[in-house]
Design a protein around this motif. Structure first.
Motif, PDB file in Angstrom:
ATOM      1  N   PHE A  46      35.912  55.249  22.914  1.00 40.32           N
ATOM      2  CA  PHE A  46      36.886  54.385  22.264  1.00 40.32           C
ATOM      3  C   PHE A  46      36.509  54.130  20.807  1.00 40.32           C
ATOM      4  N   VAL A  73      38.816  48.785  30.390  1.00 41.90           N
ATOM      5  CA  VAL A  73      39.106  50.037  31.105  1.00 41.90           C
ATOM      6  C   VAL A  73      37.964  50.391  32.057  1.00 41.90           C
ATOM      7  N   SER A  74      36.725  50.342  31.567  1.00 42.71           N
ATOM      8  CA  SER A  74      35.581  50.683  32.422  1.00 42.71           C
ATOM      9  C   SER A  74      35.436  49.672  33.561  1.00 42.71           C
ATOM     10  N   PHE A 127      38.800  46.831  24.581  1.00 42.46           N
ATOM     11  CA  PHE A 127      39.628  47.643  25.472  1.00 42.46           C
ATOM     12  C   PHE A 127      38.781  48.616  26.297  1.00 42.46           C
ATOM     13  N   ALA A 128      37.669  49.083  25.717  1.00 37.80           N
ATOM     14  CA  ALA A 128      36.781  49.985  26.457  1.00 37.80           C
ATOM     15  C   ALA A 128      36.157  49.270  27.655  1.00 37.80           C
ATOM     16  N   LEU A 183      37.952  48.023  35.058  1.00 40.22           N
ATOM     17  CA  LEU A 183      38.983  48.326  36.049  1.00 40.22           C
ATOM     18  C   LEU A 183      38.577  49.526  36.913  1.00 40.22           C
ATOM     19  N   ILE A 184      37.930  50.502  36.276  1.00 36.13           N
ATOM     20  CA  ILE A 184      37.430  51.648  37.052  1.00 36.13           C
ATOM     21  C   ILE A 184      36.337  51.185  38.011  1.00 36.13           C
ATOM     22  N   ILE A 234      32.380  55.293  27.904  1.00 32.24           N
ATOM     23  CA  ILE A 234      33.755  54.892  27.588  1.00 32.24           C
ATOM     24  C   ILE A 234      33.800  54.095  26.295  1.00 32.24           C
TER      25      ILE A 234
END
Length: 290
Positions: free
Chosen positions: A95, A62-63, A58-59, A65-66, A91
């Motif tokens: 997490f 998320v990173s 998940f980390a 997508l950023i 990130i």
């Protein structure tokens, strides 16, 4: 593909990257049991170790997508790759530390955060090294393909360099694209221009120089960027967000509902919208006949 582009292909690759790194994380924890986990007698040890893999997955998502939202700054900052790497590590550490707090420690302790940055950095060295080697291998393959293309088109290059050749003069004459901010500009030639891609109020200009693909971002709509390009039949708009130089197109695939153009200097395919399919096919046939 260490750095992502804001494309559908990059989004799919992001999922593969997240799975690969999380799987590698779990494998390292299971096999080597570093950082004191080997001495643990917890009956649920392996189940808890698996949780670090999920936290890492998940980390990375998320990173990633950023990062996709930051791609427009890729060509503007020299330290962009370093910043992206640091962001991924931080990130991932946050997490994993959060998972550690919930599943293991059961209380928050900020002193452990730095420890997790070090742990994550140590484990990430291996998958990042593998990804770097793969990236270099792909770049080598691209360079070999480009070299073969150059070798097979010596006669065409000679015509291009002939100053009496009208088409050559169009290709080798430089021109400048100006952004809405007049301090933003890019000087290039038609033969260097690979494709243009619209991104909100910005336009990503992809050029091929010194056997490398470069990206320059100008604050300008795609339509106005095309207007500034000297009249040349080789540059066509194939999508509301794309214009492409047909001399870099090596093949096309799909049908009217999903036509894609493959380029010989990048793995990214250029989409062709239904509105432009017929005109694009005719231009490709004309280029082949020429």
């Amino acid at each position: 593909m260490l750095l992502l582009n804001n494309t559908m292909q990059a989004r799919l690759y992001l999922q593969k990257r997240a799975f690969f790194i999380s799987f590698f994380t779990v494998a390292v924890l299971f096999i080597f049991q570093p950082f004191g986990t080997y001495e643990s007698q917890d009956s649920f040890k392996y189940l808890k170790l698996t949780g670090y893999g999920l936290a890492t997955f998940f980390a990375i998502i998320v990173s990633g997508l950023i990062e996709l939202q930051l791609t427009r700054f890729k060509s503007q900052y020299r330290l962009y790759p370093v910043g992206i790497l640091v962001m991924n590590l931080i990130i991932a550490a946050v997490f994993n530390h959060s998972y550690f707090v919930v599943a293991i420690l059961e209380q928050w302790h900020w002193a452990n955060q730095l420890m997790f940055v070090i742990y994550v950095s140590a484990i990430a060295t291996f998958p990042l090294s593998i990804m770097y080697i793969q990236e270099q291998s792909r770049q080598g393959i691209k360079q070999e393909a480009t070299q073969r293309t150059k070798t097979s088109s010596i006669e065409d290059q000679a015509k291009t360099l002939d100053p009496t050749n009208e088409r050559a003069n169009v290709h080798t004459t430089g021109f400048t694209l100006y952004g809405d901010n007049k301090t933003e500009q890019l000087t290039l030639t038609i033969e260097e221009l690979v494709y243009l891609k619209a991104a909100d109020n910005y336009c990503d200009i992809y050029t091929y120089k010194n056997e490398m693909l470069h990206t320059t971002v100008l604050r300008i709509p795609l339509s106005r960027a095309i207007e500034q390009i000297p009249s040349n039949k080789g540059i066509i708009k194939c999508h509301r967000s794309y214009a492409v130089n047909l001399s870099f197109v090596k093949s096309s695939s799909g049908n009217a509902n999903g036509l894609q153009l493959a380029l010989n200097v990048t793995e990214e395919n250029i989409p062709v919208s239904r509105t432009f399919v017929d005109a694009t096919k005719q231009s490709l046939l004309a280029t082949t006949d020429t």
